[in-house]
Design a protein around this motif. Structure first.
Motif, PDB file in Angstrom:
ATOM      1  N   ASP A 143       0.851  -1.197   0.000  1.00  0.00           N
ATOM      2  CA  ASP A 143       0.000   0.000   0.000  1.00  0.00           C
ATOM      3  C   ASP A 143       0.881   1.240   0.000  1.00  0.00           C
ATOM      4  O   ASP A 143       0.715   2.140   0.810  1.00  0.00           O
ATOM      5  N   ALA A 144       1.835   1.260  -0.916  1.00  0.00           N
ATOM      6  CA  ALA A 144       2.750   2.400  -1.036  1.00  0.00           C
ATOM      7  C   ALA A 144       2.501   3.079  -2.385  1.00  0.00           C
ATOM      8  O   ALA A 144       1.398   2.990  -2.931  1.00  0.00           O
ATOM      9  N   ASP A 145       3.501   3.755  -2.934  1.00  0.00           N
ATOM     10  CA  ASP A 145       3.322   4.430  -4.221  1.00  0.00           C
ATOM     11  C   ASP A 145       3.020   3.397  -5.299  1.00  0.00           C
ATOM     12  O   ASP A 145       3.674   2.360  -5.405  1.00  0.00           O
ATOM     13  N   LYS A 146       2.013   3.675  -6.103  1.00  0.00           N
ATOM     14  CA  LYS A 146       1.518   2.673  -7.055  1.00  0.00           C
ATOM     15  C   LYS A 146       2.472   2.397  -8.219  1.00  0.00           C
ATOM     16  O   LYS A 146       2.530   1.248  -8.689  1.00  0.00           O
ATOM     17  N   PRO A 147       3.244   3.366  -8.706  1.00  0.00           N
ATOM     18  CA  PRO A 147       4.215   3.015  -9.752  1.00  0.00           C
ATOM     19  C   PRO A 147       5.229   1.973  -9.286  1.00  0.00           C
ATOM     20  O   PRO A 147       5.798   1.250 -10.101  1.00  0.00           O
ATOM     21  N   VAL A 172      -8.200  -0.338  -8.261  1.00  0.00           N
ATOM     22  CA  VAL A 172      -9.270   0.018  -9.202  1.00  0.00           C
ATOM     23  C   VAL A 172      -9.121   1.445  -9.707  1.00  0.00           C
ATOM     24  O   VAL A 172      -9.381   1.737 -10.880  1.00  0.00           O
ATOM     25  N   ARG A 173      -8.711   2.371  -8.824  1.00  0.00           N
ATOM     26  CA  ARG A 173      -8.422   3.748  -9.224  1.00  0.00           C
ATOM     27  C   ARG A 173      -9.602   4.419  -9.896  1.00  0.00           C
ATOM     28  O   ARG A 173      -9.521   4.940 -10.994  1.00  0.00           O
ATOM     29  N   ASP A 174     -10.787   4.348  -9.264  1.00  0.00           N
ATOM     30  CA  ASP A 174     -12.007   4.937  -9.839  1.00  0.00           C
ATOM     31  C   ASP A 174     -12.309   4.392 -11.232  1.00  0.00           C
ATOM     32  O   ASP A 174     -12.864   5.084 -12.080  1.00  0.00           O
ATOM     33  N   GLY A 175     -11.922   3.145 -11.479  1.00  0.00           N
ATOM     34  CA  GLY A 175     -12.182   2.514 -12.760  1.00  0.00           C
ATOM     35  C   GLY A 175     -11.117   2.743 -13.805  1.00  0.00           C
ATOM     36  O   GLY A 175     -11.154   2.141 -14.883  1.00  0.00           O
ATOM     37  N   ALA A 176     -10.132   3.579 -13.515  1.00  0.00           N
ATOM     38  CA  ALA A 176      -9.106   3.917 -14.506  1.00  0.00           C
ATOM     39  C   ALA A 176      -8.211   2.742 -14.847  1.00  0.00           C
ATOM     40  O   ALA A 176      -7.514   2.773 -15.865  1.00  0.00           O
ATOM     41  N   VAL A 177      -8.231   1.681 -14.031  1.00  0.00           N
ATOM     42  CA  VAL A 177      -7.369   0.528 -14.279  1.00  0.00           C
ATOM     43  C   VAL A 177      -7.648  -0.121 -15.635  1.00  0.00           C
ATOM     44  O   VAL A 177      -6.772  -0.775 -16.204  1.00  0.00           O
ATOM     45  N   VAL A 178      -8.839   0.074 -16.201  1.00  0.00           N
ATOM     46  CA  VAL A 178      -9.161  -0.558 -17.487  1.00  0.00           C
ATOM     47  C   VAL A 178      -8.580   0.211 -18.677  1.00  0.00           C
ATOM     48  O   VAL A 178      -8.622  -0.283 -19.809  1.00  0.00           O
ATOM     49  N   ASP A 179      -8.036   1.400 -18.436  1.00  0.00           N
ATOM     50  CA  ASP A 179      -7.535   2.254 -19.524  1.00  0.00           C
ATOM     51  C   ASP A 179      -6.077   1.937 -19.824  1.00  0.00           C
ATOM     52  O   ASP A 179      -5.168   2.439 -19.166  1.00  0.00           O
ATOM     53  N   GLN A 188      -0.692   2.718 -14.512  1.00  0.00           N
ATOM     54  CA  GLN A 188       0.204   1.790 -15.201  1.00  0.00           C
ATOM     55  C   GLN A 188       0.920   0.864 -14.220  1.00  0.00           C
ATOM     56  O   GLN A 188       1.181  -0.307 -14.521  1.00  0.00           O
ATOM     57  N   GLY A 189       1.218   1.377 -13.020  1.00  0.00           N
ATOM     58  CA  GLY A 189       1.830   0.529 -11.998  1.00  0.00           C
ATOM     59  C   GLY A 189       0.901  -0.594 -11.565  1.00  0.00           C
ATOM     60  O   GLY A 189       1.336  -1.728 -11.341  1.00  0.00           O
ATOM     61  N   VAL A 190      -0.390  -0.273 -11.449  1.00  0.00           N
ATOM     62  CA  VAL A 190      -1.370  -1.296 -11.102  1.00  0.00           C
ATOM     63  C   VAL A 190      -1.526  -2.296 -12.239  1.00  0.00           C
ATOM     64  O   VAL A 190      -1.535  -3.518 -12.024  1.00  0.00           O
ATOM     65  N   ARG A 191      -1.656  -1.788 -13.467  1.00  0.00           N
ATOM     66  CA  ARG A 191      -1.835  -2.690 -14.605  1.00  0.00           C
ATOM     67  C   ARG A 191      -0.648  -3.649 -14.756  1.00  0.00           C
ATOM     68  O   ARG A 191      -0.817  -4.833 -15.037  1.00  0.00           O
ATOM     69  N   GLN A 192       0.563  -3.141 -14.531  1.00  0.00           N
ATOM     70  CA  GLN A 192       1.745  -3.992 -14.678  1.00  0.00           C
ATOM     71  C   GLN A 192       1.795  -5.067 -13.600  1.00  0.00           C
ATOM     72  O   GLN A 192       2.114  -6.230 -13.882  1.00  0.00           O
ATOM     73  N   ILE A 197       1.318 -10.712 -11.880  1.00  0.00           N
ATOM     74  CA  ILE A 197       0.691 -11.755 -11.070  1.00  0.00           C
ATOM     75  C   ILE A 197       0.022 -12.798 -11.960  1.00  0.00           C
ATOM     76  O   ILE A 197       0.142 -14.002 -11.735  1.00  0.00           O
ATOM     77  N   ALA A 198      -0.682 -12.317 -12.985  1.00  0.00           N
ATOM     78  CA  ALA A 198      -1.381 -13.236 -13.884  1.00  0.00           C
ATOM     79  C   ALA A 198      -0.420 -14.188 -14.582  1.00  0.00           C
ATOM     80  O   ALA A 198      -0.771 -15.343 -14.860  1.00  0.00           O
ATOM     81  N   GLU A 199       0.799 -13.723 -14.853  1.00  0.00           N
ATOM     82  CA  GLU A 199       1.771 -14.529 -15.590  1.00  0.00           C
ATOM     83  C   GLU A 199       2.670 -15.363 -14.689  1.00  0.00           C
ATOM     84  O   GLU A 199       3.446 -16.180 -15.190  1.00  0.00           O
TER      85      GLU A 199
END
Length: 225
Positions: A143-147, A172-179, A188-192, A197-199
């Motif tokens: 729960d630190a800086d997301k990048p 989730v970032r107000d839904g921005a994670v899907v962008d 982008q830090g969350v998406r990465q 994890i998925a891989e």
């Protein structure tokens, strides 16, 4: 749209469940309020989220816990209480100002003897733990800086073993994670980290959206096979 699909209703529902099931003692209230003296006021987890962390620690039977991001130590108190008197929490905090506030709160809560606060960039602090040969942690809360999420996950994998649980907040970032085209490094830090994890062949995971006093967000829970 339902009349309950609104931020005021989300807050009211959080308040209902927190009052009925969770509650906060004086030490937790003081820790939450002292967040105003940190570099990120109002960024601590909600009371029901803190209780969830405590439950996850209990369910996992965790006795050693690692936290990326301390702030005022609100979530740290929940975790330190959950690991028990014989347990240990290592929490990593960038800002000395925040660490000072957290140490005050940990003392007030009576758990300072089972918590180590390491000050400095979290990735560097985690690397030192790796180099020191730290005993594996049972649960990691990121729960630190997301990048920095991908680097924190990589460190967590070096500091845990089979069966360990990894929890990542604010995914989730107000839904921005899907962008996928977002220019926000936090997104982008969350998406990465989700992709990492998925891989990863040793990880099984899911993510849940949440609404409440912290707005629209969510958390990811992973477990090492």
């Amino acid at each position: 749209m339902s009349r309950y699909a609104s931020a005021p209703a989300w807050r009211a529902v959080d308040a209902f469940f927190t009052h009925a099931l969770v509650g906060e003692d004086e030490a937790l209230v003081a820790a939450r309020e002292s967040g105003a003296r940190t570099t990120m006021p109002n960024a601590e987890v909600a009371a029901n989220q803190g209780a969830l962390l405590g439950l996850l620690i209990g369910i996992a039977g965790a006795r050693r816990m690692l936290e990326f991001g301390t702030l005022a130590g609100y979530s740290t108190i929940w975790c330190a209480r959950a690991v028990g008197a014989q347990g240990h929490v290592t929490t990593l905090e960038l800002a000395p100002q925040n660490a000072h506030v957290a140490l005050e709160n940990l003392e007030r809560a009576g758990v300072a003897d089972r918590v180590e606060v390491r000050i400095g960039p979290a990735a560097e602090s985690a690397q030192r733990l790796i180099e020191e040969g730290a005993e594996p942690y049972d649960l990691v809360f990121i729960d630190a800086d997301k990048p920095g999420n991908p680097a924190y996950l990589a460190a967590a994998l070096c500091l845990t073993g089979p069966g360990a649980v990894i929890v990542i907040d604010n995914v989730v970032r107000d839904g921005a994670v899907v962008d996928a085209a977002s220019e926000d490094p936090r997104v982008q830090g969350v998406r990465q980290v989700v992709q990492d994890i998925a891989e990863h062949p040793e990880l099984e995971a899911t993510a849940l959206q949440t609404v409440g006093v912290k707005g629209w967000d969510g958390l990811l829970i992973a477990r090492r096979r």
